[in-house]
Design a protein around this motif. Structure first.
Motif, mmCIF file in Angstrom:
data_model
loop_
_atom_site.group_PDB
_atom_site.id
_atom_site.type_symbol
_atom_site.label_atom_id
_atom_site.label_comp_id
_atom_site.label_asym_id
_atom_site.label_seq_id
_atom_site.Cartn_x
_atom_site.Cartn_y
_atom_site.Cartn_z
ATOM 1 N N ASN A 159 0.823 -1.210 0.000
ATOM 2 C CA ASN A 159 0.000 0.000 0.000
ATOM 3 C C ASN A 159 0.857 1.259 0.000
ATOM 4 N N MET A 160 1.921 1.230 0.784
ATOM 5 C CA MET A 160 2.771 2.411 0.884
ATOM 6 C C MET A 160 3.472 2.696 -0.443
ATOM 7 N N ARG A 161 3.905 1.648 -1.132
ATOM 8 C CA ARG A 161 4.543 1.842 -2.449
ATOM 9 C C ARG A 161 3.551 2.413 -3.453
ATOM 10 N N ASP A 162 2.333 1.865 -3.435
ATOM 11 C CA ASP A 162 1.299 2.353 -4.368
ATOM 12 C C ASP A 162 0.970 3.823 -4.106
ATOM 13 N N GLU A 163 0.850 4.163 -2.820
ATOM 14 C CA GLU A 163 0.523 5.546 -2.465
ATOM 15 C C GLU A 163 1.639 6.508 -2.868
ATOM 16 N N GLU A 164 2.872 6.069 -2.680
ATOM 17 C CA GLU A 164 4.006 6.933 -3.008
ATOM 18 C C GLU A 164 4.083 7.188 -4.512
ATOM 19 N N ARG A 165 3.736 6.168 -5.302
ATOM 20 C CA ARG A 165 3.745 6.336 -6.759
ATOM 21 C C ARG A 165 2.614 7.250 -7.234
ATOM 22 N N SER A 166 1.514 7.250 -6.489
ATOM 23 C CA SER A 166 0.306 7.954 -6.940
ATOM 24 C C SER A 166 0.223 9.392 -6.467
ATOM 25 N N HIS A 167 0.990 9.762 -5.447
ATOM 26 C CA HIS A 167 0.847 11.100 -4.870
ATOM 27 C C HIS A 167 2.205 11.796 -4.772
ATOM 28 N N LYS A 168 2.277 12.980 -5.363
ATOM 29 C CA LYS A 168 3.515 13.737 -5.309
ATOM 30 C C LYS A 168 3.812 14.228 -3.895
ATOM 31 N N ASP A 169 2.747 14.533 -3.147
ATOM 32 C CA ASP A 169 2.929 15.036 -1.781
ATOM 33 C C ASP A 169 2.813 13.915 -0.752
ATOM 34 N N PHE A 170 3.250 12.723 -1.133
ATOM 35 C CA PHE A 170 3.157 11.541 -0.262
ATOM 36 C C PHE A 170 3.836 11.791 1.086
ATOM 37 N N ASN A 171 3.112 11.446 2.152
ATOM 38 C CA ASN A 171 3.649 11.535 3.506
ATOM 39 C C ASN A 171 3.389 10.200 4.195
ATOM 40 N N ALA A 172 4.468 9.489 4.533
ATOM 41 C CA ALA A 172 4.329 8.127 5.068
ATOM 42 C C ALA A 172 3.516 8.097 6.349
ATOM 43 N N GLU A 173 3.810 8.983 7.278
ATOM 44 C CA GLU A 173 3.118 8.963 8.573
ATOM 45 C C GLU A 173 1.629 9.236 8.420
ATOM 46 N N LYS A 174 1.299 10.227 7.601
ATOM 47 C CA LYS A 174 -0.117 10.561 7.394
ATOM 48 C C LYS A 174 -0.841 9.432 6.673
ATOM 49 N N THR A 175 -0.150 8.774 5.742
ATOM 50 C CA THR A 175 -0.762 7.667 5.011
ATOM 51 C C THR A 175 -1.083 6.505 5.945
ATOM 52 N N LEU A 176 -0.150 6.183 6.830
ATOM 53 C CA LEU A 176 -0.379 5.108 7.801
ATOM 54 C C LEU A 176 -1.526 5.453 8.736
ATOM 55 N N GLN A 177 -1.583 6.703 9.182
ATOM 56 C CA GLN A 177 -2.673 7.135 10.059
ATOM 57 C C GLN A 177 -4.021 7.001 9.364
ATOM 58 N N ARG A 178 -4.057 7.382 8.080
ATOM 59 C CA ARG A 178 -5.315 7.312 7.337
ATOM 60 C C ARG A 178 -5.779 5.866 7.147
ATOM 61 N N ILE A 179 -4.827 4.968 6.822
ATOM 62 C CA ILE A 179 -5.184 3.558 6.636
ATOM 63 C C ILE A 179 -5.735 2.971 7.934
ATOM 64 N N LYS A 180 -5.067 3.249 9.038
ATOM 65 C CA LYS A 180 -5.526 2.715 10.322
ATOM 66 C C LYS A 180 -6.871 3.313 10.702
ATOM 67 N N GLN A 181 -7.023 4.604 10.498
ATOM 68 C CA GLN A 181 -8.279 5.266 10.853
ATOM 69 C C GLN A 181 -9.447 4.689 10.055
ATOM 70 N N ASN A 182 -9.219 4.432 8.778
ATOM 71 C CA ASN A 182 -10.279 3.842 7.947
ATOM 72 C C ASN A 182 -10.681 2.465 8.477
ATOM 73 N N CYS A 183 -9.688 1.663 8.868
ATOM 74 C CA CYS A 183 -9.977 0.332 9.415
ATOM 75 C C CYS A 183 -10.758 0.435 10.721
ATOM 76 N N VAL A 184 -10.296 1.300 11.600
ATOM 77 C CA VAL A 184 -10.945 1.467 12.909
ATOM 78 C C VAL A 184 -12.380 1.957 12.738
#
Length: 399
Positions: A159-184
């Protein structure tokens, strides 16, 4: 560090000594130490097909997916029936690869009966994207039966690789927070209060939330199960290595007390021979627990993509580099740091050879020498484990 005789278990066995005698107390201590590593821990791993259950089972056990003892992996459901995968070094800890509930004809409550619900200490429910209807149904049935379960969102590295390829403003920490928040949030909508979700990559267990899962299990498992699980955990961070060291260190006074009790038996040279054998056994356990045995190193080399020779090159202790046997330990003890040096030690050594009068001196000497040797050996192997861990990750190997 606490003084050896301040150890709570040592005090218990000292009281036993007064009523049961030296031989019976020594036997009881040895039985207690053995039971620690025989306590069963059974972990149920479930989830829908393709979620990465088998890969997680292999990673947790420190086994490469290509190893003959590995759980079979693939893009389709490879688990048709319940399959046990004992830890290669601690077979009392077993991960059970369970068929995805969506691949069976059983409703959730019957599924649990089918897989043998009662045997499991806790369940890990794995999903490669969002947790689906079957995951939710199963979790609710587990909840009804008052067992612990944890949601693991797998394949986060993809998921992190896909997100990094798709977004120029990719932020790893924010991406992880968003994935976890969606699951929760998705699980909260299904009625779960404060669901525990852990983001994980079985390819890189040292990343993301594996350490949080480990800390949660440490809090929530019954005390007698924690030690058994800790010994079997993969060394995915320096914190786990240190926790293993502390747990092993806590048993040193018990081993030393056994040594002292054997020294109370007035048989010439018996204590010396037994002490060396006890050191061989304990040090071998340290080596295996830290993953410095050859099988564990080979699996680490494969998973980390680092040549085995490079991992061995950073190890400095002869305990890690050579086979641990009687001769090796005996020779390591035959150095100045383990010989009587202070006047008190020299007197104790002299008195230990005097029948009857020398028994207390022999016990004291045996306790101190065994404690000193084990602490020294444990420190050496823990430092080597840290170096190997750092080398596997391409970090500075200085401890």
């Amino acid at each position: 560090m606490d003084k050896p005789f301040e150890n709570e278990k040592v005090e218990t066995f000292k009281k036993m000594l007064q009523t049961d005698g030296a031989a019976a107390t020594a036997a009881k201590i040895q039985s207690y130490l053995k039971e620690q590593n025989d306590i069963p821990v059974n972990i149920g791993i479930t989830g829908e097909s393709g979620s990465g259950k088998s890969t997680f089972v292999n990673a947790f056990r420190g086994v490469d997916n290509k190893d003959e003892s590995a759980a079979p992996t693939g893009c389709v459901e490879t688990t048709a029936e319940v399959k046990a995968y004992p830890h290669p070094n601690y077979p009392n800890v077993t991960l059970w690869d369970l068929p995805g509930i969506g691949t069976t004809n059983f409703p959730a409550h019957q599924y649990l009966k089918h897989v043998g619900f009662e045997r499991f200490d806790f369940f890990i429910i794995i999903s490669a994207d969002r947790f689906r209807e079957n995951d939710v149904k199963l979790a609710k049935e587990i909840q009804k039966m008052e067992k612990k379960f944890y949601f693991v969102r797998s394949k986060i590295d993809n998921n992190m690789r896909d997100e990094e390829r798709s977004h120029k403003d990719f932020n790893a920490e924010k991406t992880l927070q968003r994935i976890k928040q969606n699951c929760v949030q998705g699980l909260e909508k299904e009625g779960f209060k404060s669901p525990q979700v852990f983001l994980m990559s079985s390819v890189d267990l040292h990343l993301y939330d594996f350490h949080l899962l480990e800390e949660t299990l440490e809090r929530e498992l019954p005390e007698h199960k924690r030690h058994a699980l800790l010994m079997a955990l993969p060394n995915v961070n320096l914190g786990i290595i240190n926790k293993k060291k502390e747990a092993l260190q806590a048993n040193i006074p018990l081993i030393a007390l056994t040594s002292a009790l054997i020294a109370a038996v007035p048989v010439p040279l018996l204590s010396c021979a037994v002490d060396v054998l006890m050191l061989v056994k304990a040090t071998t356990e340290y080596k295996v627990t830290f993953g410095l045995d050859i099988e564990s190193l080979q699996n680490l080399a494969l998973s980390a993509g680092v040549p085995l020779e490079d991992l061995r090159a950073v190890m400095e202790s002869p305990l890690a580099l050579e086979e641990i046997n009687y001769d090796l330990i005996y020779n390591m003890l035959n150095v100045p740091m383990f010989k009587a040096s202070t006047p008190e030690q020299k007197v104790a050594t002299f008195l230990s050879y005097i029948p009857i009068i020398g028994i207390p001196a022999a016990m004291s000497l045996s306790f101190e020498s065994t404690s000193k040797a084990l602490n020294h050996f444990l420190n050496m192997l823990a430092e080597d484990a840290q170096r190997v861990f750092r080398k596997a990750l391409g970090l500075n190997t200085s401890v």
